[in-house]
Each structure stands twice: as structure tokens, then as C-alpha cells.
Design a protein around this motif. Structure first.
Motif, short mmCIF file in Angstrom:
data_model
loop_
_atom_site.label_atom_id
_atom_site.label_comp_id
_atom_site.label_asym_id
_atom_site.label_seq_id
_atom_site.Cartn_x
_atom_site.Cartn_y
_atom_site.Cartn_z
N UNK A 1 24.83 49.61 77.43
CA UNK A 1 23.40 49.90 77.38
C UNK A 1 22.97 50.44 78.74
N UNK A 2 21.83 51.11 78.81
CA UNK A 2 21.37 51.61 80.12
C UNK A 2 21.28 50.47 81.13
N UNK A 3 21.81 50.73 82.30
CA UNK A 3 21.79 49.70 83.34
C UNK A 3 20.37 49.49 83.86
N UNK A 4 20.04 48.20 84.05
CA UNK A 4 18.70 47.85 84.51
C UNK A 4 18.77 46.51 85.21
N UNK A 5 18.08 46.37 86.33
CA UNK A 5 18.04 45.10 87.05
C UNK A 5 16.83 44.31 86.60
N UNK A 6 17.09 43.10 86.13
CA UNK A 6 16.02 42.20 85.70
C UNK A 6 15.86 41.08 86.72
N UNK A 7 14.64 40.87 87.17
CA UNK A 7 14.32 39.73 88.02
C UNK A 7 13.85 38.61 87.11
N UNK A 8 14.72 37.64 86.86
CA UNK A 8 14.39 36.59 85.89
C UNK A 8 13.26 35.69 86.35
N UNK A 9 12.91 35.77 87.63
CA UNK A 9 11.81 34.96 88.16
C UNK A 9 10.49 35.72 88.19
N UNK A 10 10.50 37.00 87.82
CA UNK A 10 9.29 37.81 87.90
C UNK A 10 8.28 37.37 86.82
N UNK A 11 6.99 37.47 87.11
CA UNK A 11 5.97 37.11 86.11
C UNK A 11 6.15 37.93 84.83
N UNK A 12 6.04 37.26 83.70
CA UNK A 12 6.13 37.95 82.42
C UNK A 12 7.53 38.11 81.88
N UNK A 13 8.56 37.84 82.68
CA UNK A 13 9.94 37.95 82.21
C UNK A 13 10.32 36.66 81.49
N UNK A 14 10.67 36.79 80.21
CA UNK A 14 11.00 35.61 79.41
C UNK A 14 12.50 35.43 79.21
N UNK A 15 13.28 36.40 79.65
CA UNK A 15 14.73 36.28 79.53
C UNK A 15 15.24 35.10 80.35
N UNK A 16 16.34 34.51 79.89
CA UNK A 16 17.00 33.46 80.66
C UNK A 16 18.50 33.53 80.40
N UNK A 17 19.26 32.99 81.32
CA UNK A 17 20.71 32.95 81.18
C UNK A 17 21.08 31.84 80.20
N UNK A 18 21.92 32.17 79.23
CA UNK A 18 22.33 31.16 78.25
C UNK A 18 23.83 30.85 78.32
N UNK A 19 24.60 31.69 79.00
CA UNK A 19 26.04 31.42 79.05
C UNK A 19 26.70 32.21 80.18
N UNK A 20 27.80 31.66 80.68
CA UNK A 20 28.69 32.42 81.56
C UNK A 20 29.62 33.23 80.68
N UNK A 21 30.07 34.36 81.18
CA UNK A 21 31.00 35.18 80.42
C UNK A 21 32.22 35.51 81.26
N UNK A 22 33.30 35.89 80.61
CA UNK A 22 34.55 36.24 81.28
C UNK A 22 34.74 37.74 81.25
N UNK A 23 34.87 38.35 82.42
CA UNK A 23 35.12 39.79 82.48
C UNK A 23 36.45 40.14 81.82
N UNK A 24 37.44 39.26 81.99
CA UNK A 24 38.75 39.52 81.39
C UNK A 24 38.67 39.50 79.87
N UNK A 25 37.90 38.54 79.33
CA UNK A 25 37.78 38.44 77.87
C UNK A 25 37.11 39.68 77.27
#
Length: 406
Positions: free
Chosen positions: A364-388
Motif C-alpha cells: 500500500x502507499x507508504x505513510x507515517x502514522x503518529x499513533x499519539x496524534x489527536x484524532x488517530x484511532x489506530x493502535x498496534x495489535x500485534x508484532x509481526x515477523x519480517x521473515x514470515x
């Protein structure tokens, strides 16, 4: 203009560019700074430093200071405070500078360790200069150099590991609120903690496969070997010797070489144990690939209280983050990204560069998200493996450097 003056002529508002004499005589980790605190002036006057070099283009000259000594206190120049305590900068601004520092540091450590291998003493002045430069980078942005040092090649592991542990020790010491002098001592200890590996044959040190019991016994001797090497170097502190000898001790008493337990292990050695393991497990080695930084923090948390001092480990997590820079994570929306920078006040809300969808399994198009910014509702739900996932450019995404660097 540079001017050498007696320490007794120092006045607030002068810019110090060199402290003349041995590093062991003065209480500062930095040698170049604007003198603007009365306490720093008193510490210098009470130290063993007889002379300093000032830069009159960056601060007051002696003539100006003396002429105004009986009048209102001169206003300190406002353009230079960052030289004393470097201002925090963005990761992308510090990465290129940190890259050059890593390269110079690697070369310096290679030279230093080879000298030790040949029976020569450590040059304490060069060690302090190196630690000072690393410290200034960590102050500007700890994520940059700490994360870059992790991207070492397998064939330079021993040397860059020392640089990485130095940076981690500096960051951890600051997180623990230690004094400037102790921050410097922590950095020196980190830089020298593995010097004993110079006593290990290269065939064993760089062996790509599993070590035999006899070879492992040789490796386990490197703390004592390091102390023997450093004892021949004048002005290496007891703190550095202690960390060299005891960074493999564990708080439950199962470590080596002396099976120390709990408070028998000094604070600096407990710090060294955490920093040493983190960099070791996140680095690519001849016999295994390094762990993802976030996975390393998770696994090390399971060892806290047995291997590591819990309070020191908690401070370490605040230093590098729960999701350290370079960690691969999945967001609630299904987007996958790499952590590019920590939030100073929220361990769970770093800045993340998203680049892939786990739902469509397409970029997908690359984009930097500041998860602490006002109005941002995204959150981290899991770690992922680059190898996988088969990703090979994760480090390039967060650092902006070509993947060949790693």
C-alpha cells in the motif's frame, strides 16, 4: 578566536571548547559547552583542571567578562545552548549523522581492541572522546544511533556490539537519572565491556556453528580476560572493570563468572547485563538471525526477575520502547508497518510507517502514522515477523539507508 586561560578566569557566558589536562580530573562528560550554570563553574574551579580553552566567537572573552564584572551580569549568548545539551531532533535528521558516528566508532574500536590484543594500553582520552560523541547523538535522538548500531554485519559483531552497548548504557543511565559523570562512566563501561573477547581465538569467536563444550568454556573466560587486559591500562575506572567482569551475572545467581546474586551485582553491571543481551539477541550472528526488537523486549520481559533486575529492565524498556524503532507491527486496520520513532510520553503509541496490507496481502502507499496524534484511532495489535512475511527492506524503510548497510 580560541584562547587558553586559567580556570580561575572563567566567567558565566564563556564557551569552553577544551578542558586541558586528563579527562579523569574533570567532572563533565562533555568538553565543549556554554558555561551558563553557577554550579558548573564551581565544579570546574574545584576540579583538577588548571586551564581551559574558550572560543570568544561563541561566548564572552576575558576582557568583556572582566570589564562587566562589577556591573550587571552579562547576558549569555542565546545561539549556543544546544552545544551543552544538544536539542532533540527528528530521527530522519539524526540518522545520517549517527551513521557517520557509527562508522567512525567502529574503526576506532577495531583499532583500540587490536592494540589491546597486541599488549598495548587503552588510550583513555580517545575512549572518552568517542563516548562523548556517542552521548551527544543519543541526546539529539536516542532512536537513531541505538537502532543503527543494531544493524551490524556478522563479521563486525564484536566491535559494533561494543558501540551499541555503549549507546544503550548511555540512554539507560539517563533514564535512571544518573549524574553526568555516571552517564559517562556507563558509556565507557559499555564500550569496553567485551574487550576480553580479544583473548579468544578468531576461529572460536567467529565460528558459524554451535560451539563445543570446550569452546564455550573458552568464551566464558572473556570477562576475566578483559579485566586482565584493562588492568594494564591506566585510568580505567573500577566501574568499567566491574562491568567488564560481571555483565554476564544474573540476579538469580546462575550467571558467571562468580554466580553473584541480587544486590551483590552492582547497578552498572546490572545495566550492562540488560544492554548486552538486548543487542546480542537483536543482532545477526554467524549462527543465527537476530530477533525483531519488539520480540526481544517481550522475551526479555519474561526473564526479568531471574536474569535481570526488574527496576533496571523497566527503565530499559522506557529507553528503547515496547516497540523499539525498527519493529514490525500490525495495526488494528490490518495495515503492517515499521516503527520509525518513539513517542516521548507513550510507549504504546510510536510513529509507524505503514506499507503493506495483511488483508489484501499487497503493498500500500507508504505513510507515517503518529499513533499519539489527536484524532488517530489506530493502535498496534500485534508484532509481526519480517521473515514470515518475506520482507527484506524493513530496515531501509525506517532508516532511509540502503538495505546493504544492514
Amino acid at each position: 578566536m580560541l584562547r587558553r586561560i586559567p580556570t580561575t578566569e572563567l566567567r558565566l557566558g564563556m564557551f569552553i571548547t577544551e578542558l586541558c589536562g586528563s579527562w579523569i580530573d574533570h567532572p563533565f562528560w562533555k568538553k565543549r559547552f556554554l558555561l551558563q550554570d553557577e554550579r558548573d563553574l564551581r565544579r570546574l574551579l574545584d576540579s583538577g583542571v588548571a586551564e581551559v580553552v574558550i572560543d570568544t566567537a561563541r561566548g564572552l572573552d576575558t576582557a568583556v567578562a572582566n570589564a562587566e564584572a562589577t556591573g550587571p551580569a552579562p547576558a549569555a549568548p542565546t545561539a549556543e545552548p544546544a552545544m551543552a545539551v544538544p536539542l532533540r531532533v527528528a530521527l530522519d535528521e539524526e540518522v545520517s549523522r549517527a551513521y557517520r558516528i557509527c562508522a567512525r566508532s567502529r574503526d576506532a574500536v577495531v583499532s583500540m581492541f587490536n592494540d589491546v590484543r597486541m599488549g598495548q594500553a587503552i588510550d583513555a582520552e580517545k575512549v572518552v572522546e568517542l563516548v562523548e560523541e556517542i552521548t551527544e547523538s543519543v541526546l539529539r535522538n536516542p532512536d537513531a544511533l541505538i537502532s543503527l548500531a543494531r544493524l551490524k554485519r556478522a563479521d563486525e559483531y564484536t566491535y559494533m556490539h561494543s558501540v551499541a552497548v555503549c549507546a544503550l548504557m548511555i540512554g539507560l543511565a539517563r533514564q535512571l537519572g544518573l549524574s553526568e559523570q555516571d552517564v559517562q562512566e556507563a558509556g565507557i563501561a559499555g564500550l569496553l565491556h567485551d574487550v576480553g573477547k580479544m583473548a579468544i581465538p578468531d576461529a572460536v569467536l567467529n565460528k558459524p556453528g554451535k560451539l563445543t563444550d570446550g569452546e564455550f568454556a573458552v568464551v566464558r573466560n572473556h570477562p576475566e580476560a578483559g579485566v586482565r587486559l584493562l588492568r594494564d591500562s591506566p585510568r580505567v575506572s573500577e566501574i568499567a572493570l566491574d562491568v567488564c567482569l560481571h555483565h554476564h551475572e544474573k540476579v538469580d545467581g546462575t550467571g558467571y563468572p562468580h554466580r553473584l546474586r541480587g544486590d551483590q551485582i552492582s547497578l552498572f553491571a546490572r545495566m550492562g547485563a540488560v544492554c548486552d543481551v538486548y543487542d546480542a539477541v537483536t543482532s545477526n550472528r554467524p549462527y543465527k538471525a537476530g530477533w525483531d526488537p519488539a520480540e526481544a523486549v517481550r522475551r526479555m520481559a519474561e526473564w526479568s526477575g531471574s536474569h535481570f533486575d526488574e527496576a533496571v529492565f523497566q527503565a530499559f524498556v522506557k529507553t528503547v520502547g515496547i516497540y523499539p524503532t525498527g519493529s514490525l507491527v500490525r495495526l488494528e486496520s490490518g495495515r503492517i508497518g515499521v516503527v520509525v520513532e518513539q513517542h516521548p510520553h507513550s510507549l504504546l503509541k510510536p510513529r509507524v510507517k505503514v506499507f503493506f496490507s495483511s488483508k489484501s496481502r499487497e503493498p500500500i502507499p507508504q505513510r507515517v502514522l503518529d499513533l499519539a496524534a489527536p484524532g488517530v484511532t489506530e493502535r498496534i495489535v500485534a508484532r509481526e515477523s519480517a521473515q514470515a512475511w518475506g520482507f527484506r527492506h524493513v530496515d531501509e524503510l525506517w532508516s532511509g539507508l540502503p538495505s546493504a548497510y544492514a
